[in-house]
Design an enzyme around this catalytic site. Structure first.
Site, PDB file in Angstrom:
ATOM      1  N   CYS B  93       0.834  -1.203   0.000  1.00 28.88           N
ATOM      2  CA  CYS B  93       0.000   0.000   0.000  1.00 28.88           C
ATOM      3  C   CYS B  93       0.870   1.255   0.000  1.00 28.88           C
ATOM      4  O   CYS B  93       1.506   1.553  -0.990  1.00 28.88           O
ATOM      5  CB  CYS B  93      -0.973  -0.032   1.182  1.00 28.88           C
ATOM      6  SG  CYS B  93      -2.357   1.092   0.989  1.00 28.88           S
ATOM      7  N   HIS B 210      -3.514  -5.630   1.211  1.00 29.73           N
ATOM      8  CA  HIS B 210      -2.814  -5.775   2.491  1.00 29.73           C
ATOM      9  C   HIS B 210      -2.714  -7.240   2.910  1.00 29.73           C
ATOM     10  O   HIS B 210      -3.628  -7.761   3.548  1.00 29.73           O
ATOM     11  CB  HIS B 210      -3.581  -5.020   3.579  1.00 29.73           C
ATOM     12  CG  HIS B 210      -3.421  -3.543   3.522  1.00 29.73           C
ATOM     13  ND1 HIS B 210      -2.464  -2.863   4.225  1.00 29.73           N
ATOM     14  CD2 HIS B 210      -4.112  -2.600   2.838  1.00 29.73           C
ATOM     15  CE1 HIS B 210      -2.558  -1.568   3.987  1.00 29.73           C
ATOM     16  NE2 HIS B 210      -3.556  -1.371   3.146  1.00 29.73           N
ATOM     17  N   GLU B 212      -1.027  -8.439   5.312  1.00 25.19           N
ATOM     18  CA  GLU B 212      -1.002  -8.565   6.782  1.00 25.19           C
ATOM     19  C   GLU B 212      -2.410  -8.567   7.374  1.00 25.19           C
ATOM     20  O   GLU B 212      -2.619  -9.007   8.493  1.00 25.19           O
ATOM     21  CB  GLU B 212      -0.122  -7.469   7.404  1.00 25.19           C
ATOM     22  CG  GLU B 212      -0.784  -6.106   7.584  1.00 25.19           C
ATOM     23  CD  GLU B 212      -0.874  -5.294   6.296  1.00 25.19           C
ATOM     24  OE1 GLU B 212      -0.524  -5.817   5.224  1.00 25.19           O
ATOM     25  OE2 GLU B 212      -1.318  -4.125   6.380  1.00 25.19           O
TER      26      GLU B 212
END
Lengths: 756, 237
Positions: B93, B210, B212
């Site tokens: 990002c 993302h 994560e």
């Protein structure tokens, strides 16, 4: 000086009181400071005696209402949750983007200045009707402002509500709730103590923005309010993020004596409140305050509401360590004063004393005035309550009504009306999908968000620190409070409790944001106290404390006064992951039960009534305090026993809309519902009544006996309505809808209105 | 294996990324251990890390242009040096945006075509499985992950796009649940539905989704973990 005092909205009686306490005339700086600390926004002068009636304690309580910047409830071991809600209505009315953005920033600082790490934010938003271009403009700006600030700062915006009603035209309500997790061993108090300790100013430099913001919030909005734009502050989420990180390190290393956000009334309120709470005084040298504009006067410096600023008290021993941390995070700071024994706020300017005020006289509930303003039941109340919504519905010309829905026939049937009203309700802005809104919010940063907004009755956040989960919800149906503020207050608490219970959480505490009109009007004061009583009663039944909150008066614009809107922010706790319960239907064949009792005449204040009559009248739904408590307890025990597949609170639009939401959320599964025999005649009203204390739950057929037995044992009304079907359809009696079609309708209302 | 997660002022996915990487330590899919440390923007040294992750967030508030300030951080000199020596760098990002500004990756980011911030779950298709970050995946695999950005509309001129495509530098494309890449599955207007690209050498990856946030079943997906595991297993191969 008396003239200036009047301009600053101090009454003549208040001015005389100032003369008496000081024993002399105040100077210009002093009158500015006193006026802002005695404003409604800072002093709670008209509301405090009523707020004192709230139940404030539970065995989880770690702070007392008003004593610290936010409420704190123990979770497990050393971990606790800090949370608070606050309004930013007036700034958002004149500058929606910045007003909403700084509203988010302000409430975040309230929780992280205590050492809490923000894990969620919620927004309760009320606007005028969506057809109104100005309301759309405000809606768009507010959502962008929340998105801008929250996303950049890095707090997930996870839930809330967006409602539209004519009463909020020109005076939107923007209430933001912040929730953080805090290690109780690291908690920072809002007290200044220790004579000789340093007072440190941290964060952005001070400008002229927001001067008299607190007083601005303590007045009605007028046609000229737009020219008050300098009263609106400008947000800088990047600096806020740095402040957060620095504060976390200061908290973890136990370096601060006390700390407070410079919120409303900036340097004035933070220094006055911190010293008052600590029973000491504070001496500030205003020549040392970092300024971003030239030639600012002490008056302006003290009253500025520039954002992203904190006041910290440190021992001289820890000061170098704190300074090193502030430098690490590239933050501006300055040591601007010290704690003194004398309980006064003393300001130095160019080598001379510019102001000297006893701190006690500035403190809410102490030296600041407190009023028990006259109350009078508004004439409208009896007028509205004496009308019978069912009679009016019966009298209504159905053929006339059918034209509104484009039904063309000579004789209109209940089925046709149900068909049309169901679709019209689903696509009405208050009920329709808010995806356009939450898609603009980063709702996942922090990797704690378990439920996507819109997919559950409340946000569910995991607390990795303890293995628990928190359920969060904000609620208020203004139309109920308009018809009866006591009922409205109680039902706001109850709806928020139902919302957390539906996901499997036990309610543990609330924060409240009380949005009302001008308190000097006896009718408004009557509404306010009635709502407070309703909130109190509901909290007592649920055994949850009011941990803190905010009062916002003067929500009146030239056109209207807002509905009394006591917004409740609820925190619930889930101990075991297994108890997390979805809203959507889970398995074809599951039995669908109605938990709670329906009174088909309870359509006063409902979305159905608004749709059909374009106004609200009659009595709002009954509160059912006892049923709420019992039904919530039953639901939670059934969930803990593994008997519940899905659960959804029944609120706006009644049973019909609730079923649709369970189906649309699953995307694949539908429902077949039989209308209970006793309601066959009143099936239309049964479907759209907003009787309270109800849930729709899904149960595996093998568990039917167990849950029915449990209901019998606990004496809970539980009615089997039908079952989940493996078809994208909702069948209610003789009516049938395709889920894809209704989803389209549900998703498109706000999206289409906000295009371009 | 040692991983470094850079903290810029305004990073807000640094903790989340650290958490996801730490959770890999000694898990069955990963060959060996994984230790994770934070790297500070003002440092010039990287220590001895094997993989650097630039996390998401709003470095320096992104008040000018996303990533425009962060590329001048002292640590970025070290990151560029590390990348030029073949070290693995993953930008997520805002990290992707910083890699573009630092010229470690080609192209630029425009605001989303809707001109609004978008937070949503998307599906992305693995376009090239012959990279350190998709090591062990198959071309055509579909990964479910969240996006959250205002500027994720990847852009490059025609020549550059042809070059990126011809070099097989597109690693991920937005697609629908069936793996079809089309206009409807493109959330932000990105050219050719590009969700992630790498440099020619293949050691630097930038991606808007993302991973994560998709590293735990309870969050709705574990697909993001695969990207971290790939990179670490590739290093161990």
């Amino acid at each position: 000086m008396r003239e200036i005092a009047r301009k600053l909205k101090l009454s003549d009686v208040e001015y005389s009181r100032i003369l008496e306490i000081l024993g002399r005339e105040p100077n210009y700086t002093e009158i500015g400071i006193i006026s802002v600390m005695w404003s409604e926004h800072c002093s709670y002068k008209s509301s405090l005696i009523h707020l004192k009636r709230f139940p404030k304690h539970s065995d989880r309580s770690l702070t007392e209402m008003g004593a610290e910047n936010a409420g704190v409830l123990r979770l497990k071991d050393k971990w606790a949750v800090a949370f608070k809600i606050e309004s930013h209505n007036h700034p958002s009315a004149v500058a929606p983007f910045q007003g909403a953005a700084t509203g988010v920033g302000g409430i975040l600082r309230d929780i992280f200045c205590m050492g809490a790490y923000p894990i969620a934010s919620l927004d309760s938003l009320h606007f005028g009707e969506l057809e109104d271009p100005i309301s759309r403009h405000l809606f768009d700006g507010v959502v962008r402002g929340i998105s801008f600030y929250g996303n950049c700062f890095g707090v997930p915006t996870v839930a809330g509500e967006v409602r539209f009603d004519y009463a909020y035209t020109g005076n939107p309500l923007v209430n933001v709730m912040a929730v953080g997790i805090i290690n109780t061993e690291d908690m920072i108090s809002a007290k200044a103590v220790g004579v000789g300790n340093s007072v440190v100013y941290i964060g952005s430099a001070t400008g002229r923005d927001g001067i008299h913001g607190a007083s601005f919030a303590s007045d009605e909005l007028t046609e000229e309010s737009a020219s008050d734009r300098p009263s609106v502050q400008i947000g800088d989420p990047f600096t806020e993020k740095l402040l957060l990180e620095a504060t976390q390190e200061i908290a973890e290393q136990h370096l601060a004596v006390g700390m407070q956000d410079m919120g409303a009334a900036g340097l004035t309120s933070s220094s006055a409140e911190m010293s008052a709470k600590g029973g000491v005084g504070i001496e500030l040298n205003l020549d040392l305050v970092p300024l971003r504009e030239d030639e600012m006067t002490p008056y302006e410096i003290m009253l500025s509401e520039s954002q992203e600023r904190m006041l910290l008290v440190s021992t001289n021993e820890n000061l170098p360590k704190i300074e090193a941390l502030l430098r690490k995070w590239d933050l501006h700071y300055a040591v601007i004063g010290k704690v003194i024994a004398e309980p006064i706020l003393r300001l130095w300017w160019k080598g001379e004393i510019d102001a000297e005020i006893p701190v006690d006289m500035l403190n809410a509930g102490e030296g600041a005035p407190m009023y028990d303003l006259p109350q009078e039941k508004p004439v409208l109340f009896d007028e509205l309550n004496s009308q019978n919504p069912v009679d009016e519905w019966d009298k209504l010309d159905k053929l006339e009504l059918s034209k509104k829905f484009d039904i063309s026939c000579d004789e209109i049937t209940d089925e046709e009306l149900i068909q049309s009203i169901f679709l019209a309700l689903l696509s009405s802005p208050t009920i329709a999908s808010k995806k356009w809104v939450y898609r603009q919010y980063d709702y996942q940063v922090g990797v704690r968000t378990i439920a996507i907004p819109g997919s559950a009755d409340s946000a569910i956040m995991r607390i990795m620190e303890t293995g628990q989960f928190l359920a969060l919800s904000t609620d208020c149906v203004g139309s109920y409070a308009y018809l009866d503020p006591f009922v409205g207050g109680a039902l706001a608490v109850m709806e928020s409790a139902r919302n957390v219970a539906a996901v499997g959480a036990k309610p543990i505490g609330i924060t409240d944001c009380l949005n009302f009109g001008n308190p000097k009007k006896p009718a408004v004061m009557w509404q306010f106290t009635r709502a407070c009583d309703g909130i109190s009663d509901a909290c007592k039944v649920l055994d949850v404390p009011v941990t803190g909150g905010n009062v916002s008066f003067y929500n009146e614009s030239p056109k209207t006064a807002v509905f009394p809107t006591p917004v409740i922010g609820m925190v619930g706790i889930i101990e075991d992951e297994k108890s997390i319960t979805p809203m959507s239907f889970q398995n074809a064949g599951d039995s669908i039960y109605l938990l709670g009792e329906t009174d088909s005449s309870e359509i006063g204040g409902s979305q159905f009534q608004k749709l059909v009559f374009g106004k609200y009248f009659g009595k709002p739904p009954k509160i059912r305090l006892d049923s709420h408590k019992r039904n919530i307890d039953f639901l939670l025990s059934a969930i803990d026993s593994g008997l519940v597949e899905n659960a959804h609170d029944i609120s706006d639009g009644g049973i019909g809309i609730t079923i649709a939401e369970c189906a649309m959320n699953s995307g694949e599964l539908g429902a077949k519902i039989d209308i209970p025999k006793e309601f066959e005649i009143a099936k239309l009203l049964w479907l759209f009544s907003e009787s309270q204390a109800r849930f729709l739950i899904g149960v595996r057929p093998k568990n039917n006996d167990s849950i029915e037995k449990l209901a019998l044992e606990m004496n809970i009304p539980l009615t089997k309505l039908g079952y989940v079907i493996d078809e994208k359809a909702i069948v209610i009696g003789e009516n049938k809808w395709n889920i894809d079609e209704i989803s389209n309708l549900y998703e498109s209302t706000i999206l289409n209105a906000m295009k371009g | 294996m040692k991983t470094g997660v850079v903290i810029f002022p305004g990073s807000n996915c640094d903790r989340d990324t650290h958490r996801a990487l730490s959770s890999l330590n000694n898990m069955v899919d990963l060959r060996g251990s994984c230790s994770v440390k934070f790297l500070w923007h003002n440092d010039y040294e990287l220590d001895d890390v094997d993989l650097i992750v630039l996390p998401g967030g709003f470095s320096y508030g992104d008040y000018l242009r996303t990533g425009a300030f962060a590329r001048f951080s002292p640590i970025m000199k070290a990151v560029v040096g590390f990348a030029n020596k073949g070290g693995l760098v993953l930008g997520i990002c805002n990290g992707f945006q910083i890699l573009l500004e630092a010229n470690l990756l080609p192209g630029a980011m425009l605001p989303n075509s809707s001109l609004r911030f978008i937070c949503d779950w998307v599906d992305i298709r693995v376009e090239n499985s012959d990279t350190p970050f998709t090591y062990g995946m198959k071309k055509g695999d579909i990964l479910k992950m969240p996006i959250a950005h205002f500027e994720g509309n990847f852009f490059a001129d025609d020549n550059k796009i042809n070059e990126i495509e011809n070099d097989n530098s597109v690693v991920f494309r937005y697609c629908n649940a069936r793996g079809e890449v089309n206009l409807k599955s493109n959330p932000n207007g990105s050219i050719n539905n590009i969700a992630g690209i790498m440099n020619k050498r293949g050691n630097v990856l930038g991606m808007m989704p993302h991973p994560e946030r998709a590293s735990d079943d309870i969050l709705g997906s574990n697909d993001g973990k695969g990207i971290f595991i790939s990179a670490l297993n590739w290093l161990k191969r």
